[in-house]
Each structure stands twice: as C-alpha cells, then as structure tokens.
Design a protein around this motif. Structure first.
Motif, short mmCIF file in Angstrom:
data_model
loop_
_atom_site.label_atom_id
_atom_site.label_comp_id
_atom_site.label_asym_id
_atom_site.label_seq_id
_atom_site.Cartn_x
_atom_site.Cartn_y
_atom_site.Cartn_z
N GLY A 30 33.81 36.11 33.80
CA GLY A 30 32.80 35.94 34.83
C GLY A 30 32.96 36.94 35.95
O GLY A 30 33.74 37.89 35.87
N THR A 31 32.19 36.70 37.00
CA THR A 31 32.15 37.60 38.14
C THR A 31 32.77 36.94 39.36
O THR A 31 32.50 35.78 39.65
CB THR A 31 30.69 37.97 38.47
OG1 THR A 31 30.08 38.54 37.30
CG2 THR A 31 30.61 38.96 39.62
N PHE A 108 46.99 33.17 54.92
CA PHE A 108 46.82 33.22 53.47
C PHE A 108 46.40 31.84 52.96
O PHE A 108 47.22 30.96 52.75
CB PHE A 108 48.10 33.70 52.78
CG PHE A 108 48.24 35.18 52.79
CD1 PHE A 108 47.70 35.96 51.79
CD2 PHE A 108 48.87 35.82 53.85
CE1 PHE A 108 47.80 37.33 51.80
CE2 PHE A 108 48.99 37.20 53.88
CZ PHE A 108 48.44 37.96 52.85
N GLU A 109 45.08 31.68 52.80
CA GLU A 109 44.48 30.45 52.31
C GLU A 109 44.02 30.67 50.87
O GLU A 109 44.00 31.80 50.38
CB GLU A 109 43.28 30.06 53.18
CG GLU A 109 43.63 29.77 54.63
CD GLU A 109 44.47 28.52 54.81
OE1 GLU A 109 44.36 27.60 53.98
OE2 GLU A 109 45.24 28.47 55.78
N ARG A 110 43.60 29.64 50.21
CA ARG A 110 43.03 29.74 48.87
C ARG A 110 41.88 30.75 48.89
O ARG A 110 41.02 30.71 49.76
CB ARG A 110 42.52 28.37 48.43
CG ARG A 110 41.78 28.37 47.11
CD ARG A 110 41.47 26.93 46.68
NE ARG A 110 40.42 26.88 45.68
CZ ARG A 110 40.59 27.19 44.40
NH1 ARG A 110 41.77 27.59 43.96
NH2 ARG A 110 39.59 27.10 43.54
N GLY A 111 41.88 31.68 47.93
CA GLY A 111 40.82 32.67 47.82
C GLY A 111 41.03 33.94 48.61
O GLY A 111 40.26 34.89 48.48
N VAL A 112 42.07 34.01 49.41
CA VAL A 112 42.35 35.22 50.19
C VAL A 112 42.89 36.32 49.29
O VAL A 112 43.67 36.05 48.37
CB VAL A 112 43.34 34.90 51.33
CG1 VAL A 112 43.95 36.16 51.92
CG2 VAL A 112 42.65 34.10 52.42
N LEU A 113 42.48 37.56 49.57
CA LEU A 113 43.04 38.74 48.90
C LEU A 113 44.06 39.35 49.83
O LEU A 113 43.78 39.61 51.00
CB LEU A 113 41.96 39.80 48.65
CG LEU A 113 41.31 39.80 47.28
CD1 LEU A 113 40.38 38.62 47.16
CD2 LEU A 113 40.58 41.10 47.07
N PHE A 132 45.70 31.33 44.73
CA PHE A 132 45.21 30.08 44.14
C PHE A 132 45.30 28.94 45.15
O PHE A 132 44.50 28.03 45.14
CB PHE A 132 46.04 29.68 42.92
CG PHE A 132 45.89 30.58 41.72
CD1 PHE A 132 44.65 30.84 41.16
CD2 PHE A 132 47.01 31.14 41.12
CE1 PHE A 132 44.52 31.65 40.05
CE2 PHE A 132 46.89 31.94 40.00
CZ PHE A 132 45.64 32.20 39.47
N GLU A 133 46.33 28.97 45.98
CA GLU A 133 46.62 27.91 46.95
C GLU A 133 47.05 28.57 48.26
O GLU A 133 47.45 29.73 48.27
CB GLU A 133 47.77 27.02 46.43
CG GLU A 133 47.50 26.33 45.12
CD GLU A 133 46.42 25.26 45.21
OE1 GLU A 133 46.19 24.72 46.32
OE2 GLU A 133 45.80 24.97 44.18
N PRO A 134 47.03 27.83 49.37
CA PRO A 134 47.51 28.39 50.63
C PRO A 134 48.97 28.85 50.51
O PRO A 134 49.77 28.22 49.82
CB PRO A 134 47.39 27.23 51.62
CG PRO A 134 46.33 26.35 51.04
CD PRO A 134 46.50 26.46 49.54
N ASP A 150 32.56 34.00 46.08
CA ASP A 150 31.95 33.36 44.93
C ASP A 150 32.80 33.68 43.71
O ASP A 150 33.29 34.81 43.57
CB ASP A 150 30.52 33.86 44.73
CG ASP A 150 29.74 33.03 43.72
OD1 ASP A 150 29.89 31.80 43.72
OD2 ASP A 150 29.00 33.63 42.92
N GLY A 151 32.98 32.70 42.84
CA GLY A 151 33.72 32.93 41.60
C GLY A 151 35.15 32.45 41.60
O GLY A 151 35.93 32.83 40.73
N MET A 152 35.52 31.58 42.55
CA MET A 152 36.89 31.04 42.50
C MET A 152 37.13 30.24 41.23
O MET A 152 38.25 30.16 40.74
CB MET A 152 37.21 30.18 43.73
CG MET A 152 37.85 30.91 44.88
SD MET A 152 39.29 31.94 44.52
CE MET A 152 40.58 30.74 44.18
N ASP A 153 36.05 29.70 40.64
CA ASP A 153 36.21 29.00 39.37
C ASP A 153 36.68 29.97 38.28
O ASP A 153 37.44 29.60 37.39
CB ASP A 153 34.91 28.30 38.96
CG ASP A 153 33.72 29.25 38.86
OD1 ASP A 153 33.61 30.19 39.69
OD2 ASP A 153 32.88 29.06 37.96
N VAL A 154 36.25 31.23 38.37
CA VAL A 154 36.70 32.27 37.43
C VAL A 154 38.16 32.61 37.71
O VAL A 154 38.98 32.68 36.79
CB VAL A 154 35.80 33.52 37.52
CG1 VAL A 154 36.31 34.62 36.59
CG2 VAL A 154 34.35 33.18 37.21
#
Length: 182
Positions: A30-31, A108-113, A132-134, A150-154
């Motif tokens: 996915g994207t 650094f939270e979930r989804g941070v790069l 994945f997690e904080p 968008d795309g954290m499910d991926v």
C-alpha cells in the motif's frame, strides 16, 4: 522541558506542504503518506527529498523492524532489493552526513519519522525509521523529520525482523517508489 502530546500535524506549519508518498510491497502492500517538517529539520528534509527526487529510495528494503518499536529503511547503498543485503543498514548516500536538528517541542510518537544515525548525533545521512509506538527515550537523541498522515495500517503490516537487533533476514518489505509531494 515539557513535551507536547498533541498530534505532530497540529504543531507543523500548515503553509509547509512538502511530503512523501511511499509505495510499499511485500508482506505490507500500500501507500504511506508522510508530512515532512521543514520548519523543524530543514537540512534533513532537504536531504531526504533530494534522495527521493533522484530515485535513490526506490527499491530499498526495510532492513531493521522491531515489533512495538519501529521500522527502519533508507540504506540506499546496501539496502537495494535484488542485491546482497548482508550489509543493509550500514550504508548511506553519496551526500554528506547532516548535523543533528533536535526539537525541544516534538516527541517520538506513533507514526513519527526519525533519522537513523550512528553513535555520533551528526551522522544522519539517508536512513530513517517510522515509529510503531511512542518512544520518548529518543527525544533529544534523534532528529524528527516528519509524520505519517495516512497509511499507518500499511506501516503496521511491515514484516518484522527475526535476526539480531531486529534485522529482517529474508524477504524484507520494500519501498518500491518514493515520490516527493507538495
């Protein structure tokens, strides 16, 4: 110092719209859409977008993936699919390393790069990771460059490592294309 727990997108300037679209294939398909924080880490964002615009991230694997922590990718030297991946995670790009751009207000939270680096805080180059997690223990130690919008499910489906320190030893997921967006 107090750290904000708000979603990072609420802290980023809405006028800044540079981001990435990352197409992932493998166990995850996915994207993933990323908002890059030019106001927080302008030199890191410039490096990532330069590499992406040159196609450097296309075909690069997720070489280190630790459950409940993060997925790391971006080794444009040794992490290309179809090559000998035994050194994946030890390389970078032809561009110079970047001095740290730590944030006092982001965490650094979930989804941070975040930008991966060696022991020196000023050694980030091309590799990055997605949380994945904080991981507040990374605050002030690694540069935050953006967040998944968008795309954290991926991201959650990326194949986990089974080797030492989370290394993915066979059939890693791959970024088939990474496009800079505006």
């Amino acid at each position: 110092m107090l750290k904000f727990a708000l979603p990072l997108a609420m802290l980023a300037s809405p006028a800044l719209a540079t981001g990435l679209e990352i197409e992932i294939a493998g166990q995850a398909n996915g994207t993933v859409t990323v908002n890059l924080f030019e106001d927080v880490a302008p030199n890191h964002v410039a490096q990532i977008t330069t590499i992406a615009e040159q196609g450097g991230y296309d075909g690069v694997v997720f070489h280190r993936v630790i459950d409940d922590f993060m997925a790391q990718t971006g080794d444009v030297q040794f992490g290309k699919t179809g090559s000998d991946l035994s050194r994946a995670g030890t390389g970078g790009s032809d561009l110079p390393d970047i001095a740290a751009e730590f944030s006092d207000t982001l965490s650094f939270e979930r989804g941070v790069l975040g930008m991966a680096r060696s022991q020196s805080p000023d050694s980030a180059n091309s590799q990055f990771f997605i949380m994945f997690e904080p991981g507040p223990f990374l605050d002030g130690q690694y540069t935050i460059v953006g967040e998944v919008t968008d795309g954290m499910d991926v991201v959650d489906q990326i194949k986990r490592g089974d080797g030492p320190n989370g290394s993915v030893t066979s059939d890693p997921d791959v970024m088939t294309s990474v496009t800079v967006t505006e």
